[in-house]
Design an enzyme around this catalytic site. Structure first.
Site, short mmCIF file in Angstrom:
data_model
loop_
_atom_site.label_atom_id
_atom_site.label_comp_id
_atom_site.label_asym_id
_atom_site.label_seq_id
_atom_site.Cartn_x
_atom_site.Cartn_y
_atom_site.Cartn_z
N HIS A 93 0.15 -8.59 -1.00
CA HIS A 93 0.68 -10.16 0.10
C HIS A 93 2.03 -8.75 0.71
CE1 HIS A 93 4.75 -12.52 -0.30
NE2 HIS A 93 3.68 -13.01 0.72
N SER A 94 1.30 -9.47 1.43
CA SER A 94 2.35 -9.30 2.50
C SER A 94 2.16 -7.24 2.69
CB SER A 94 3.85 -9.57 2.53
OG SER A 94 4.92 -9.43 3.34
N MET A 95 3.67 -6.87 1.87
CA MET A 95 3.81 -4.76 2.23
C MET A 95 2.76 -4.78 0.86
SD MET A 95 6.65 -3.00 1.01
CE MET A 95 6.44 -3.07 -1.18
#
Length: 303
Positions: A93-95
Site C-alpha cells: 500500500h502506498s509507500m
C-alpha cells in the site's frame, strides 16, 4: 527478526505451508493496515506483514541515518532471507507499493505477483527538482539533530493521539485509526507516545527520475495489479506535473500485461472498506497461482 540496528517486527496469518504473500504498509502506518483485508483473502495462504524500520514496533534506524526506499528494500531482502522464501507475492500500500516496485525490479526472479494498493510502484521526481529536494533533506536532518536533545518526546492522552492521527490522515476512518494505533503508540509515564521515528517525516534524499523509474519498471517480471482509489493518492497528494509521471507508469504496466483497476474509496480503502478490494486482489492472485505444497520453500521464521 534481528537486524544490525535492532529488530524488524510484524504479524503472521495462515499456515506455514501456505502460498507466501508479503504485505508492506504505507508511510507513517504500520502492518495493522492489513488487519481488515487479510481475513477476507484466502485463508490457506501465508501472509507476513512487516512494520518497516521506524514504523510500528520495529526499531528506528541508528542516529544520523536517513530513511529511503533502497534502505527499505534492503530490509525486506533481510526479511525474505530469514523467512527462507524463494518465490513469493507482494501486496503493497502506498509507500509499501513503491518498495514492492523497486524490490521486484531488483529481484525479479523472486517475485511472482505484485498488488499495488493506491500506489504506482515508483515515485519519480522531476530531474530539475532533484537538487532542491535532496538539499532540503540534508538540511532537515541537520536541523533535527541540532534540536533533538532540546525537544522532549510529546506525551499524549490516547484520545488526543487519536485526534492527531485523524487530523493528519483524513482518509482514515475512526475505526481504522484505532487499528493503526495498536502498534502506533507506546505507553509511557503520563500517557502515550507515537512509536514511529520522527525522521520518517524528513525529505527523502534518495530520488529517482521518471527515466530511471521506467528502466526499473521494465525489469519487473512479476504480474502486476494496480488498484487505484477514486479519491486516493492522485487527488490527495500528487502535484500537477506528477500526473504525467503516473499516467506514464500506468501505461508501462499495461504494456507489460499488468492490470489497472479503479475502485470507489480513498487512500486507505483497503483498511476502511476492505470488501471493496478483497475479491479483486483474490481473483488476481489466484490466476496462475502456483502450487506451494512443500514446506521447505515457505518455512516461516517468527518476526
Amino acid at each position: 527478526m534481528p537486524v544490525p540496528w535492532g529488530e524488524i517486527r510484524g504479524k503472521v496469518w495462515g499456515p506455514d505451508h501456505g502460498r507466501p504473500i508479503l504485505c508492506l504498509h504505507g508511510w507513517a502506518d504500520n502492518c495493522g493496515t492489513f488487519n481488515t483485508l487479510i481475513p477476507l483473502l484466502p485463508k490457506e495462504w501465508k501472509y507476513v506483514a512487516v512494520d518497516m524500520a521506524g514504523h510500528g514496533l520495529s526499531s528506528h534506524r541508528p542516529p544520523g541515518v536517513f530513511y529511503s526506499f533502497p534502505a527499505y528494500v534492503a530490509d525486506i531482502r533481510r526479511v525474505i532471507g530469514a523467512l527462507q522464501w524463494k518465490r513469493f507475492s507482494i501486496i503493497g500500500h502506498s509507500m509499501g507499493g513503491n518498495v514492492a516496485g523497486m524490490f521486484s525490479a531488483l529481484y525479479p526472479e523472486m517475485v511472482e505477483s505484485v498488488v499495488l494498493l493506491d500506489s504506482y510502484g515508483f515515485l519519480p521526481t522531476d530531474a530539475k527538482e532533484l537538487h532542491t529536494v535532496i538539499r532540503q533533506g540534508f538540511e532537515g536532518m541537520l536541523e533535527f539533530e541540532k534540536k533533538k536533545d532540546e525537544k522532549k518526546e510529546k506525551v499524549y492522552t490516547y484520545e488526543n493521539a487519536l485526534m492527531r492521527l485523524l487530523a493528519a490522515n483524513p482518509s482514515l476512518s475512526e475505526q481504522s485509526a484505532h487499528i493503526l494505533l495498536e502498534r502506533g503508540l507506546a505507553q509511557v509515564e503520563g500517557g502515550v507516545v507515537f512509536t514511529r521515528d520522527f525522521r520518517i517525516n524528513l525529505k527523502n534524499v534518495v530520488r529517482v527520475s521518471l527515466e530511471q523509474s521506467l528502466e526499473l519498471q521494465s525489469r519487473i517480471q512479476a504480474r502486476v495489479l494496480v488498484v487505484l482509489a477514486e479519491e486516493g493518492f492522485e487527488k490527495m497528494f500528487s502535484e500537477p506535473q506528477q500526473k504525467t509521471f503516473t499516467s506514464t507508469l500506468l501505461q508501462g504496466y499495461k504494456d507489460q500485461r499488468g492490470m489497472v483497476v479503479n475502485v470507489p474509496g480513498d487512500h486507505h480503502v483497503h483498511l476502511n472498506t476492505p470488501e471493496t478490494v478483497a475479491q479483486i486482489v483474490t481473483d488476481f492472485l489466484q490466476e496462475e497461482a502456483p502450487s506451494h505444497s512443500t514446506a521447505e520453500d515457505t518455512q516461516a521464521a517468527k518476526l
